[in-house]
Design a protein around this motif. Structure first.
Motif, mmCIF file in Angstrom:
data_model
loop_
_atom_site.group_PDB
_atom_site.id
_atom_site.type_symbol
_atom_site.label_atom_id
_atom_site.label_comp_id
_atom_site.label_asym_id
_atom_site.label_seq_id
_atom_site.Cartn_x
_atom_site.Cartn_y
_atom_site.Cartn_z
ATOM 1 N N TYR A 437 0.801 -1.222 0.000
ATOM 2 C CA TYR A 437 0.000 0.000 0.000
ATOM 3 C C TYR A 437 0.836 1.276 0.000
ATOM 4 C CZ TYR A 437 -3.793 -3.206 0.589
ATOM 5 O OH TYR A 437 -4.685 -4.222 0.360
ATOM 6 N N PHE A 438 2.081 1.158 0.411
ATOM 7 C CA PHE A 438 3.012 2.296 0.353
ATOM 8 C C PHE A 438 4.339 1.788 -0.199
ATOM 9 C CE2 PHE A 438 0.072 2.985 3.918
ATOM 10 C CZ PHE A 438 -0.531 4.158 3.505
ATOM 11 N N PRO A 439 4.358 1.397 -1.492
ATOM 12 C CA PRO A 439 5.528 0.724 -2.065
ATOM 13 C C PRO A 439 6.770 1.600 -2.092
ATOM 14 C CG PRO A 439 3.946 1.299 -3.780
ATOM 15 C CD PRO A 439 3.271 1.562 -2.471
ATOM 16 N N LEU A 440 7.901 0.985 -1.753
ATOM 17 C CA LEU A 440 9.201 1.650 -1.775
ATOM 18 C C LEU A 440 10.207 0.757 -2.485
ATOM 19 C CD1 LEU A 440 9.469 2.851 1.956
ATOM 20 C CD2 LEU A 440 8.756 4.234 0.001
ATOM 21 N N SER A 441 11.207 1.376 -3.064
ATOM 22 C CA SER A 441 12.348 0.612 -3.551
ATOM 23 C C SER A 441 13.230 0.274 -2.355
ATOM 24 C CB SER A 441 13.148 1.434 -4.558
ATOM 25 O OG SER A 441 13.738 2.559 -3.927
ATOM 26 N N LYS A 442 14.172 -0.615 -2.555
ATOM 27 C CA LYS A 442 15.085 -0.971 -1.474
ATOM 28 C C LYS A 442 15.819 0.262 -0.974
ATOM 29 C CE LYS A 442 19.178 -3.730 -0.338
ATOM 30 N NZ LYS A 442 20.155 -4.742 -0.819
ATOM 31 N N GLU A 443 16.278 1.101 -1.889
ATOM 32 C CA GLU A 443 17.035 2.290 -1.505
ATOM 33 C C GLU A 443 16.165 3.244 -0.699
ATOM 34 O OE1 GLU A 443 16.875 0.954 -4.545
ATOM 35 O OE2 GLU A 443 18.895 0.073 -4.529
ATOM 36 N N GLN A 444 14.925 3.436 -1.109
ATOM 37 C CA GLN A 444 14.017 4.317 -0.371
ATOM 38 C C GLN A 444 13.734 3.777 1.022
ATOM 39 O OE1 GLN A 444 10.859 4.173 -3.284
ATOM 40 N NE2 GLN A 444 11.265 6.254 -3.997
ATOM 41 N N ALA A 445 13.492 2.485 1.123
ATOM 42 C CA ALA A 445 13.190 1.879 2.421
ATOM 43 C C ALA A 445 14.373 2.003 3.379
ATOM 44 C CB ALA A 445 12.802 0.410 2.235
ATOM 45 N N MET A 446 15.563 1.699 2.888
ATOM 46 C CA MET A 446 16.746 1.777 3.740
ATOM 47 C C MET A 446 17.001 3.213 4.196
ATOM 48 S SD MET A 446 17.808 -1.390 3.954
ATOM 49 C CE MET A 446 19.544 -1.379 4.406
ATOM 50 N N LYS A 447 16.774 4.164 3.290
ATOM 51 C CA LYS A 447 16.980 5.574 3.625
ATOM 52 C C LYS A 447 16.053 6.022 4.740
ATOM 53 C CE LYS A 447 17.209 10.178 1.501
ATOM 54 N NZ LYS A 447 17.041 10.948 0.231
ATOM 55 N N GLN A 448 14.843 5.436 4.771
ATOM 56 C CA GLN A 448 13.872 5.805 5.794
ATOM 57 C C GLN A 448 14.022 4.974 7.075
ATOM 58 O OE1 GLN A 448 9.802 6.269 4.369
ATOM 59 N NE2 GLN A 448 10.538 6.661 2.289
ATOM 60 N N GLY A 449 15.054 4.146 7.115
ATOM 61 C CA GLY A 449 15.338 3.406 8.335
ATOM 62 C C GLY A 449 14.639 2.074 8.454
ATOM 63 N N TYR A 450 14.026 1.597 7.374
ATOM 64 C CA TYR A 450 13.364 0.302 7.409
ATOM 65 C C TYR A 450 14.345 -0.797 6.998
ATOM 66 C CZ TYR A 450 9.227 3.307 7.287
ATOM 67 O OH TYR A 450 8.294 4.266 7.562
ATOM 68 N N THR A 451 14.060 -2.010 7.408
ATOM 69 C CA THR A 451 14.888 -3.145 6.991
ATOM 70 C C THR A 451 14.345 -3.703 5.685
ATOM 71 O OG1 THR A 451 13.564 -4.628 8.380
ATOM 72 C CG2 THR A 451 15.587 -3.718 9.332
ATOM 73 N N TRP A 452 15.187 -4.431 4.978
ATOM 74 C CA TRP A 452 14.826 -4.972 3.662
ATOM 75 C C TRP A 452 15.423 -6.359 3.541
ATOM 76 C CZ3 TRP A 452 11.826 -2.617 -0.074
ATOM 77 C CH2 TRP A 452 11.795 -3.217 -1.335
#
Length: 582
Positions: A437-452
C-alpha cells in the motif's frame, strides 16, 4: 474545544493537522497526540503484518526439531512453534513472564521479550488441507491464500471470505467460480472484473451491479446480454462471445488492452461509497460519520477516522487503525483487532478489553505489554498481578516511558502513545503489506530506516519459459503439472516490477489449478502468483485523497477523491455520475 493544530511528522517531516474531533478522541482514550502523520501511522502498523512471505525453519517447541512452514524467516531471532503446538495447552505463556525493569526503556525491554516468547509459525486455524495459507481460518483445500476465512477449493487469493472455487481473487466476498476478480461480491462465474456486485456469467466488467451475461462493460446496472455496453439479443450475444475465446492467452491480452482503453472513455464516480452518511474515503459501505477511511466492507463503520479495512459487524469510534472488525470500538493505532474495545497500540488481538501494547493475545482483558496470552487478565510482560497491583503499576510504566523514551537509529523518539518502533518488527518492509500500500524501492526503504530482505538465490532449473507455453488451454498437456515455469517478469526489462512485487522468478501449475483453467476455459498464467497479486493491487486506488472539481462540463461541485489529479480517468461527483450509469 481545542482549535486545529498543525504538526510536523517526525517520520516523513511533512505537515499534518490535528483537528478538534481528533483531540476529543485522544482525550476520551487518555493518550497524547501523535507525532507521526496518519499515513506514517498506517505504514508503521502494516510493518507488523507479513501475509505472503513464507519460509521453512525448524520448530522451536520442546522436543521438536521438524521443518515447518513459517512467516518468520530463519534469520529472525524469535522462538517459533508449529501452529498446533502453539494453540495447545502443552505450554504456558505465563512461564515467560518477567518483572518490568525501570533501568531500561520500555521498547528496549519489549524487543528482548519478543524474541523469547513463543510465536505461532502461521496464523492458520480450523483449516483442512490448507497448509500454505497465512492469516486465515476455516479453510478447506486452499493453496496460497492470505487474510481469508471460510473458503473452499480456492487458490492464490487474498482477503476473502465465504468463497468457493475461486482463483486469483482480491477482496472477494461470497463469490463462486470467479477468476481475476478484484473487490467483487456475491458473484458467480465472473472473470477479469473489478468493483462488481451480484454479477454472473460475465467477463471484463468494471463497476457493474446486478448484471448477467455481459462482456466488456462499464457502469451497468441490472443488464443482460451486453457487449462493451451495447445490447444484443441472447442469440447474437452467445454467438459473439464464442468468437472471443478466452481460452487463448493472446486473445485475453488483446481484450485486456481493449477493455482498459474502453473504460477510460466513461466517467468514474469520485468514490465508491454506498449506503453511507457523512463519509469520506473509498470503498465504504454503511459508513456513518467516517473520515479519510478505506475499505469498510462489513456491516458498518461509525464515528471513525483513518481506518483502513473494517469488516463484520459494526466498528465504532476508532482511529488510525488497520484491519479491525466484529463489533470493535475505541481501537487506536493498532492492527488486526477483532471483537474488542479500548485497544491501544496492539497487534493481533482477538476478543478483549482495555489492553495496550499487546501482540497476538486472545480473549484477554486489562493487559499491558503482553505476548501470546489466552484468556488472561491483569498481566504485564506476561506476569500475573492482582487487580490492585496492576492498576498501580501501569501508570508508573507509562510515566517511565515518557521520562526514558526509546530512540531508534534514525533519531525518532518513542514515548507513551506511540506504536511499536518499526525496527522492533520481526518482518522487513518488503515482506509486509506496507510494501503493497506504500511501495518503496530498497534504496528508499533503507533511507527511511526500514529493513529490507533480499531474496535468496533460487537458481531454479527452468523447464519452460512463459513465452513458450501453449497459447490455448485446450493445447496444454497434462504433464505441465509440476514443471518449473519462468515468470514473465523475470526479465531485465521488468526489473522494477520484479523488485517491488516480490517476484518469485518461477512457478508451477498444480493439479487443482489446471483443472480449474480447463473447466473455466482460461489460459495458463504467465506471471508467478506474487506478480499476479501486485497486478490486481494496481486496480485499486491508493490510500490517499485529493480535492478535485467534477469533470462534468458546467458542474461546479468539488469533492475528495482517491483519483489523483494527474490520472487519465474522467471523474464525476456523485450526482453527475448517477445520471450516467444505466
Amino acid at each position: 474545544m481545542p482549535n486545529s493544530e498543525q504538526r510536523i511528522c517526525q517520520n516523513c517531516q511533512k505537515d499534518f493537522v490535528i483537528e478538534p474531533d481528533d483531540f476529543d478522541f485522544y482525550n476520551k482514550i487518555k493518550v497524547p497526540t501523535p507525532s507521526f502523520c496518519p499515513e506514517c501511522r498506517w505504514t508503521r502498523n502494516m510493518l507488523w503484518r507479513n501475509e505472503r512471505s513464507l519460509y521453512k525453519r525448524r520448530c522451536d517447541a520442546p522436543g521438536h526439531n521438524e521443518e515447518i512452514i513459517s512467516m518468520f524467516s530463519p534469520m529472525v531471532p524469535a522462538r517459533v512453534y508449529d501452529i498446533k503446538y502453539w494453540w495447545s495447552d502443552n505450554w504456558d505463556s505465563l512461564a515467560f513472564g518477567r518483572n518490568y525493569d525501570f533501568s531500561k526503556s520500555f521498547f528496549e525491554q519489549f524487543k528482548q521479550f519478543f524474541s523469547e516468547v513463543p510465536h505461532p509459525s502461521l496464523m492458520n486455524s480450523n483449516s483442512v488441507n490448507s497448509d500454505y495459507c497465512n492469516r486465515v481460518q476455516s479453510m478447506k483445500n486452499c493453496y496460497l491464500c492470505f487474510g481469508a476465512s471460510f473458503a473452499e477449493e480456492t487458490l492464490y487469493s487474498t482477503w476473502l471470505d465465504f468463497v468457493k472455487d475461486c482463483v486469483d481473487n482480491f477482496w472477494s466476498t461470497k463469490n463462486e467460480l470467479c477468476y481475476e476478480a478484484t473487490l467483487c461480491r456475491e458473484s458467480y462465474n465472473l472473470k477479469f472484473s473489478a468493483f462488481c456486485h451480484q454479477c454472473l456469467n460475465s467477463a471484463f466488467l468494471w463497476d457493474c451491479r446486478g448484471c448477467s451475461d455481459c462482456f466488456g462493460c462499464v457502469g451497468l446496472r441490472n443488464k443482460s446480454y451486453y457487449i462493451f455496453n451495447k445490447p444484443y439479443s441472447k442469440e447474437d450475444y452467445l454467438r459473439k462471445i464464442k468468437e472471443y475465446d478466452l481460452g487463448s492467452f493472446e486473445n485475453v491480452q488483446r481484450i485486456i488492452k481493449q477493455f482498459q482503453e474502453f473504460r477510460l472513455a466513461y466517467p468514474y464516480q469520485r468514490a465508491r461509497i454506498f449506503y453511507s452518511n457523512k463519509a469520506s474515503g473509498d470503498n465504504l459501505n454503511h459508513a456513518k460519520n467516517v473520515l479519510y477511511s478505506f475499505d469498510a466492507m462489513g456491516e458498518g463503520l461509525e464515528d471513525s477516522k483513518y481506518v483502513f479495512t473494517s469488516f463484520g459487524s459494526p466498528v465504532k469510534d476508532s482511529h488510525s487503525t488497520s484491519l479491525v472488525g466484529f463489533s470493535s470500538s475505541l481501537v487506536y493505532d493498532s492492527l488486526s483487532v477483532l471483537n474488542a474495545n479500548t485497544v491501544l497500540f496492539s497487534v493481533e488481538l482477538w476478543t478483549g478489553h482495555n489492553v495496550q501494547y499487546v501482540v497476538n493475545c486472545h480473549n484477554c482483558n486489562n493487559c499491558f505489554a503482553c505476548i501470546g496470552l489466552r484468556s488472561k487478565q491483569y498481566c504485564i510482560l506476561n506476569k500475573q498481578y492482582s487487580k490492585e497491583e496492576y492498576l498501580a503499576l501501569v501508570p508508573r510504566i507509562i510515566e517511565h516511558m515518557n521520562t526514558m523514551p526509546y530512540t531508534d537509529k534514525k533519531g525518532r523518539v518513542y514515548k507513551y502513545g506511540e506504536f511499536f518502533p518499526s525496527e522492533l518488527s520481526p518482518f522487513c518492509y518488503n515482506e509486509t503489506i506496507a510494501q503493497e500500500y506504500f511501495p518503496l524501492s530498497k534504496e528508499q526503504a533503507m533511507k527511511q530506516g526500514y529493513t529490507w530482505r533480499d531474496p535468496e538465490p533460487r537458481n531454479y532449473q527452468i523447464d519452460i519459459k512463459s513465452a513458450d507455453l501453449p497459447d490455448n488451454i485446450k493445447d496444454v498437456p497434462d504433464d505441465i503439472i509440476g514443471k518449473v515455469i519462468e515468470c514473465a517478469n523475470n526479465l531485465p526489462a521488468k526489473i522494477s516490477e520484479r523488485n517491488l512485487g516480490g517476484c518469485t522468478e518461477a512457478f508451477k501449475i498444480i493439479p487443482q489449478e489446471l483443472q480449474f483453467y480447463r473447466r473455466m476455459n482460461l489460459p495458463l498464467p504467465r506471471l508467478c502468483p506474487n506478480c499476479r497479486h501486485y497486478q490486481r493491487l494496481k486496480q485499486r486506488n491508493p490510500l490517499k485523497l485529493w480535492t478535485r472539481q467534477c469533470m462534468k462540463p458546467g458542474c461546479p461541485n468539488t469533492f475528495e477523491t482517491s483519483y489523483a489529479p494527474d490520472r487519465p480517468e474522467i471523474v464525476y461527483c456523485e450526482q453527475c455520475y448517477l445520471k450516467e450509469v444505466v
